[in-house]
Design an enzyme around this catalytic site. Structure first.
Site, mmCIF file in Angstrom:
data_model
loop_
_atom_site.group_PDB
_atom_site.id
_atom_site.type_symbol
_atom_site.label_atom_id
_atom_site.label_comp_id
_atom_site.label_asym_id
_atom_site.label_seq_id
_atom_site.Cartn_x
_atom_site.Cartn_y
_atom_site.Cartn_z
ATOM 1 N N GLN A 230 47.210 20.650 92.164
ATOM 2 C CA GLN A 230 47.608 21.269 90.912
ATOM 3 C C GLN A 230 46.702 20.836 89.777
ATOM 4 O O GLN A 230 46.130 19.759 89.793
ATOM 5 C CB GLN A 230 49.071 20.983 90.580
ATOM 6 C CG GLN A 230 49.380 19.525 90.312
ATOM 7 C CD GLN A 230 50.871 19.273 90.227
ATOM 8 O OE1 GLN A 230 51.646 19.754 91.052
ATOM 9 N NE2 GLN A 230 51.287 18.510 89.231
ATOM 10 N N GLY A 231 46.598 21.733 88.801
ATOM 11 C CA GLY A 231 45.782 21.459 87.632
ATOM 12 C C GLY A 231 46.438 22.030 86.394
ATOM 13 O O GLY A 231 47.412 22.789 86.471
ATOM 14 N N TYR A 232 45.860 21.689 85.242
ATOM 15 C CA TYR A 232 46.462 22.039 83.964
ATOM 16 C C TYR A 232 45.512 22.869 83.122
ATOM 17 O O TYR A 232 44.366 22.472 82.882
ATOM 18 C CB TYR A 232 46.899 20.766 83.228
ATOM 19 C CG TYR A 232 48.010 20.101 83.984
ATOM 20 C CD1 TYR A 232 49.324 20.446 83.757
ATOM 21 C CD2 TYR A 232 47.728 19.192 85.008
ATOM 22 C CE1 TYR A 232 50.344 19.895 84.512
ATOM 23 C CE2 TYR A 232 48.744 18.635 85.760
ATOM 24 C CZ TYR A 232 50.053 18.992 85.503
ATOM 25 O OH TYR A 232 51.059 18.461 86.246
ATOM 26 N N LEU A 233 46.019 24.017 82.675
ATOM 27 C CA LEU A 233 45.282 24.866 81.744
ATOM 28 C C LEU A 233 45.586 24.445 80.310
ATOM 29 O O LEU A 233 44.783 24.654 79.408
ATOM 30 C CB LEU A 233 45.647 26.337 81.954
ATOM 31 C CG LEU A 233 45.258 26.905 83.319
ATOM 32 C CD1 LEU A 233 45.938 28.232 83.557
ATOM 33 C CD2 LEU A 233 43.746 27.040 83.419
#
Length: 152
Positions: free
Chosen positions: A26-29
């Protein structure tokens, strides 16, 4: 609008390891405290999640399934490094506990989360659930992405 009520605990021992694990990336915008926008791949499923500001153990949460291909491309746009972990879901006394065993720069960290129907809901902790860290923002996944456990 959905409200997420979640409490987090450090995990000790190995009794939780018997449950099957799914790999998450998972990653964050966006990681500002008023709104977090996350892209997640969980096994062969993908999601876009928007979360509001945390008050106590609660916050607004909106989660939508998205095509796996889109998620892979969106992860490339996210702040780096990505959060990588194995998640196990364990049913204990009527509640599902999610145990996250982190990888990469967060290796060695294991956190259990329980989602509750109300902040004052009564629940029992499994023997492997230790110290509560719900109010410690260092343990938020969005913060682990920029201040990994290995750098504490």
């Amino acid at each position: 609008m959905a409200i997420e009520i979640e409490r987090k605990f450090l995990v000790h021992g190995d009794a939780w390891r018997d449950a099957p694990a799914v790999f998450y990336s998972q990653g964050y915008l966006s990681r500002i405290k008023e709104r977090t926008v996350r892209v997640r791949i969980a096994g062969e499923e993908a999601f876009l999640t928007i979360k509001g500001i945390t008050t106590g153990a609660s916050r607004a949460e909106f989660e939508y399934p998205i095509p796996l291909w889109d998620a892979r491309n969106l992860l490339a746009l996210c702040e780096q490094p990505l959060i990588e972990k194995y998640r196990r879901k364990i049913l204990y006394e009527g509640f599902v506990w999610e145990v996250d065993e982190f990888r990469g720069d967060n290796a060695g960290l294991v956190i259990a989360e329980i989602e509750l129907p109300a902040e004052d809901a009564i629940f029992s902790k499994p023997a492997w659930a230790g110290v509560e860290v719900t109010s410690d923002s260092r343990y938020y996944n969005s913060n682990l992405a920029i201040q990994p456990y290995s750098r504490w």
